[in-house]
Write a protein that holds these residues in place. Structure first.
Motif: not given
Lengths: 171, 99
Positions: B28-44
């Motif tokens: 489960v990945v949880w929301d975080d106010p800091v990580n950029l949306m584009s960065y999260v997509v990159y990591v996934f």
């Protein structure tokens, strides 16, 4: 202002390559960050809440989590410190230009810088107690003593965005 | 559509019990106010091999719903994924999935 230039593929390896250019002020700030992060990791008790953000729990159950931590040992901390060592090596290999510094990147080093800059952003944001999503409308009063931290947070986010876009575009 | 009644007499109740070790674990990945949306997509994309569309959908689930299950796998694999997600600064946990 930070600029990223695509250099094409390496003739030998076929790897995508980029040059990331920082003006002197940015380069100086960037060069100071690995030492600061390493100092925090070496003395986590100095700001445990912030360090905990970099090493969150895998399990909600405290017993499972305790066992997990025992099995992992200090491998997670060691990995973080290896990342900082690699970032320092990158900085040592940077090229000085008339108006700043250039980092020479391939896909692996883009990934390295993304992880590093993201860690620094998490440290700053946790230290500032940021709990809500940060938007463009959240302009910080320059008189706010934390304004430089917010500015660094935003700046590193901008560099991250440039790097992510670059590797995504390269495919 | 109505179900056809089972007229067979040799039907046995299912007795197969799946060992608990076969129950998948959800990452489960949880929301975080800091990580950029584009960065999260990159990591996934990097960690799970998602294409851009799936990675974006998962990221939006995290953003809108507060969390997203990004993998349901055996325990050791889930531990590996969670550790990698933490290395990239994402908030992730693992929990037992449904049998």
């Amino acid at each position: 202002m930070t600029r990223l230039r695509y250099e094409g593929k390496d003739a030998k390896t076929g790897e995508d390559r980029w040059t990331l250019h920082f003006v002197e002020l940015e380069a100086n700030i960037l060069a100071s960050l690995p030492e600061q992060l390493e100092a925090l990791l070496t003395h986590p008790e100095s700001n445990q809440r912030v360090v905990d953000r970099l090493f969150p729990a895998s399990y909600e159950d405290p017993e499972e989590e305790a066992l997990n931590r025992k099995l992992l040992g200090d491998s997670l901390m060691a990995e973080r410190k290896e990342m900082i060592t690699a970032v320092n090596e990158q900085l040592e290999g940077a090229t000085k230009t008339d108006d700043g510094t250039e980092l020479h990147l391939d896909r692996a080093s883009v990934d390295l810088w993304l992880r590093f800059m993201n860690d620094v952003r998490l440290v700053i944001a946790t230290d500032l107690g940021i709990r809500e999503n940060i938007g463009d409308e959240d302009v910080v009063d320059p008189a706010n003593p934390d304004a430089p931290k917010y500015a660094l947070l935003e700046y590193l986010g901008g560099v991250e965005a440039i790097l992510v876009e670059a590797v995504s575009r390269a495919g | 559509m109505a179900e056809r009644p089972d007229t067979r007499t040799d039907v046995q109740p299912e007795t197969t019990v799946r060992p608990s070790t076969l129950r998948p674990w959800n990452v489960v990945v949880w929301d975080d106010p800091v990580n950029l949306m584009s960065y999260v997509v990159y990591v996934f994309q990097k960690l799970f091999g998602f294409n851009e569309t799936v990675a974006n959908e998962k990221m939006m689930e995290v953003h809108n719903d507060g969390k997203s299950i990004v993998a349901s796998v055996e325990r050791e694999r889930a531990e590996f994924y969670v550790t990698r997600l933490h290395a990239y600064g994402l908030q992730a946990t693992m929990e037992r999935g449904e049998e």
